[in-house]
Design a protein around this motif. Sequence first.
Motif, PDB file in Angstrom:
ATOM      1  N   ASP A 184      30.463  41.412  18.260  1.00  0.00           N
ATOM      2  CA  ASP A 184      31.353  40.350  17.799  1.00  0.00           C
ATOM      3  C   ASP A 184      31.898  39.610  19.026  1.00  0.00           C
ATOM      4  N   ALA A 185      31.659  38.305  19.090  1.00  0.00           N
ATOM      5  CA  ALA A 185      32.093  37.538  20.260  1.00  0.00           C
ATOM      6  C   ALA A 185      32.334  36.086  19.883  1.00  0.00           C
ATOM      7  N   ALA A 186      33.121  35.423  20.707  1.00  0.00           N
ATOM      8  CA  ALA A 186      33.380  33.997  20.554  1.00  0.00           C
ATOM      9  C   ALA A 186      33.500  33.397  21.945  1.00  0.00           C
ATOM     10  N   PHE A 187      33.389  32.071  22.021  1.00  0.00           N
ATOM     11  CA  PHE A 187      33.493  31.383  23.303  1.00  0.00           C
ATOM     12  C   PHE A 187      34.662  30.419  23.297  1.00  0.00           C
ATOM     13  N   PHE A 188      35.380  30.371  24.434  1.00  0.00           N
ATOM     14  CA  PHE A 188      36.442  29.376  24.614  1.00  0.00           C
ATOM     15  C   PHE A 188      36.250  28.741  25.976  1.00  0.00           C
ATOM     16  N   LYS A 189      36.028  27.430  25.975  1.00  0.00           N
ATOM     17  CA  LYS A 189      35.835  26.712  27.235  1.00  0.00           C
ATOM     18  C   LYS A 189      37.179  26.522  27.928  1.00  0.00           C
ATOM     19  N   ALA A 190      37.258  26.954  29.175  1.00  0.00           N
ATOM     20  CA  ALA A 190      38.517  26.816  29.917  1.00  0.00           C
ATOM     21  C   ALA A 190      38.267  26.760  31.410  1.00  0.00           C
ATOM     22  N   ASP A 191      39.038  25.924  32.070  1.00  0.00           N
ATOM     23  CA  ASP A 191      39.111  25.895  33.526  1.00  0.00           C
ATOM     24  C   ASP A 191      40.389  26.632  33.887  1.00  0.00           C
ATOM     25  N   VAL A 192      40.268  27.870  34.354  1.00  0.00           N
ATOM     26  CA  VAL A 192      41.451  28.714  34.545  1.00  0.00           C
ATOM     27  C   VAL A 192      42.288  28.327  35.761  1.00  0.00           C
ATOM     28  N   ASP A 248      43.797  25.665  35.682  1.00  0.00           N
ATOM     29  CA  ASP A 248      44.809  24.880  34.966  1.00  0.00           C
ATOM     30  C   ASP A 248      45.663  25.819  34.125  1.00  0.00           C
ATOM     31  N   PRO A 249      46.970  25.937  34.402  1.00  0.00           N
ATOM     32  CA  PRO A 249      47.802  26.890  33.672  1.00  0.00           C
ATOM     33  C   PRO A 249      47.847  26.641  32.171  1.00  0.00           C
ATOM     34  N   GLU A 250      47.806  25.376  31.749  1.00  0.00           N
ATOM     35  CA  GLU A 250      47.853  25.083  30.319  1.00  0.00           C
ATOM     36  C   GLU A 250      46.585  25.544  29.614  1.00  0.00           C
ATOM     37  N   GLN A 251      45.450  25.442  30.292  1.00  0.00           N
ATOM     38  CA  GLN A 251      44.214  25.940  29.694  1.00  0.00           C
ATOM     39  C   GLN A 251      44.215  27.464  29.623  1.00  0.00           C
ATOM     40  N   CYS A 252      44.857  28.111  30.585  1.00  0.00           N
ATOM     41  CA  CYS A 252      45.001  29.574  30.530  1.00  0.00           C
ATOM     42  C   CYS A 252      45.862  29.984  29.334  1.00  0.00           C
ATOM     43  N   THR A 260      41.437  28.241  41.985  1.00  0.00           N
ATOM     44  CA  THR A 260      40.430  28.890  41.140  1.00  0.00           C
ATOM     45  C   THR A 260      40.464  30.400  41.266  1.00  0.00           C
ATOM     46  N   ASN A 261      40.626  30.909  42.481  1.00  0.00           N
ATOM     47  CA  ASN A 261      40.532  32.350  42.704  1.00  0.00           C
ATOM     48  C   ASN A 261      41.845  33.097  42.507  1.00  0.00           C
ATOM     49  N   LEU A 262      42.927  32.531  43.017  1.00  0.00           N
ATOM     50  CA  LEU A 262      44.214  33.236  43.014  1.00  0.00           C
ATOM     51  C   LEU A 262      45.168  32.744  41.936  1.00  0.00           C
ATOM     52  N   ASN A 263      45.441  31.459  41.925  1.00  0.00           N
ATOM     53  CA  ASN A 263      46.402  30.949  40.947  1.00  0.00           C
ATOM     54  C   ASN A 263      45.944  31.207  39.524  1.00  0.00           C
ATOM     55  N   SER A 264      44.637  31.163  39.297  1.00  0.00           N
ATOM     56  CA  SER A 264      44.112  31.429  37.954  1.00  0.00           C
ATOM     57  C   SER A 264      44.437  32.849  37.496  1.00  0.00           C
ATOM     58  N   VAL A 265      44.399  33.802  38.429  1.00  0.00           N
ATOM     59  CA  VAL A 265      44.722  35.187  38.080  1.00  0.00           C
ATOM     60  C   VAL A 265      46.194  35.301  37.685  1.00  0.00           C
ATOM     61  N   PHE A 266      47.062  34.618  38.441  1.00  0.00           N
ATOM     62  CA  PHE A 266      48.481  34.608  38.082  1.00  0.00           C
ATOM     63  C   PHE A 266      48.691  33.964  36.716  1.00  0.00           C
TER      64      PHE A 266
END
Length: 250
Positions: A56-64, A66-70, A114-120
């Motif tokens: 069972d899976a689904a896809f969500f397009k996101a540029d992480v 961007d905090p709002e997309q996260c 992309t690497n750090l802020n996205s994780v936060f």
Amino acid sequence: MNILNGKVALVTGATSGIGKSIALLYAANGAKVMVSGRNEKSGQEVVREIQSKGGDAAFFKADVSDPEQCRALIQSVVSTFGRIDIACNNAGVSGGLSLVVDYEVASWKDVLDTNLNSVFYCMKYELDAMGKQNAPGVIINMSSVLGLTGEMGLSAYVASKHAIIGLTKSAALENATKGIRINTVCPAYIETPILDVLSSEQRKAIESLQPVMRIGKPEEVAELVLWLSSDKASFVTGSHYSVDGGYLAR
């Protein structure tokens, strides 16, 4: 084994490479998986592969970056599957090769976003959602062996991957009594699309950096992530684990 049976998992950067292998392995072990990334075509292919095997899976397009997309991504996981139990924050870029003195400011910001802020950003919303569930949760943040050592020409990448380990430790301490475990995985050179541009000579040079004399496979990283995501690692939090063929033992 279905060691994640009944769990809901999110994987960012899951359209190829390590992230794809993690998503497939999560699903093979019983988890419902939200596949996320910037390439919708590749992401939907991962979803179809999981579904073709009964998952069972689904896809969500996101540029992480961007905090709002996260925020929207984590909301989508909960609205689609009802909860979020596991999150693997895997999305990242290497950035170009450049000495610090020559590094373009815009490129530096792009790598850090992309690497750090996205994780936060992702952890902020993942922790909020997990906290409301009053149930155990797991977060795995993807760093690198270059988060534990240095490398000329990759200052932005190295800085971001070092920072992920520190961020993970702080978040793990803050959430230890809440039953949410947070750890970091640090791969060395792994067979992903990033390496496709290398010449045969360059590949041999990279292989020689790892005492096992080969490049790692995404599936080998995914197996460690699976263990850390399962109840088998119930006493493990705030730590970092290398998957490096002996790279750091030199």
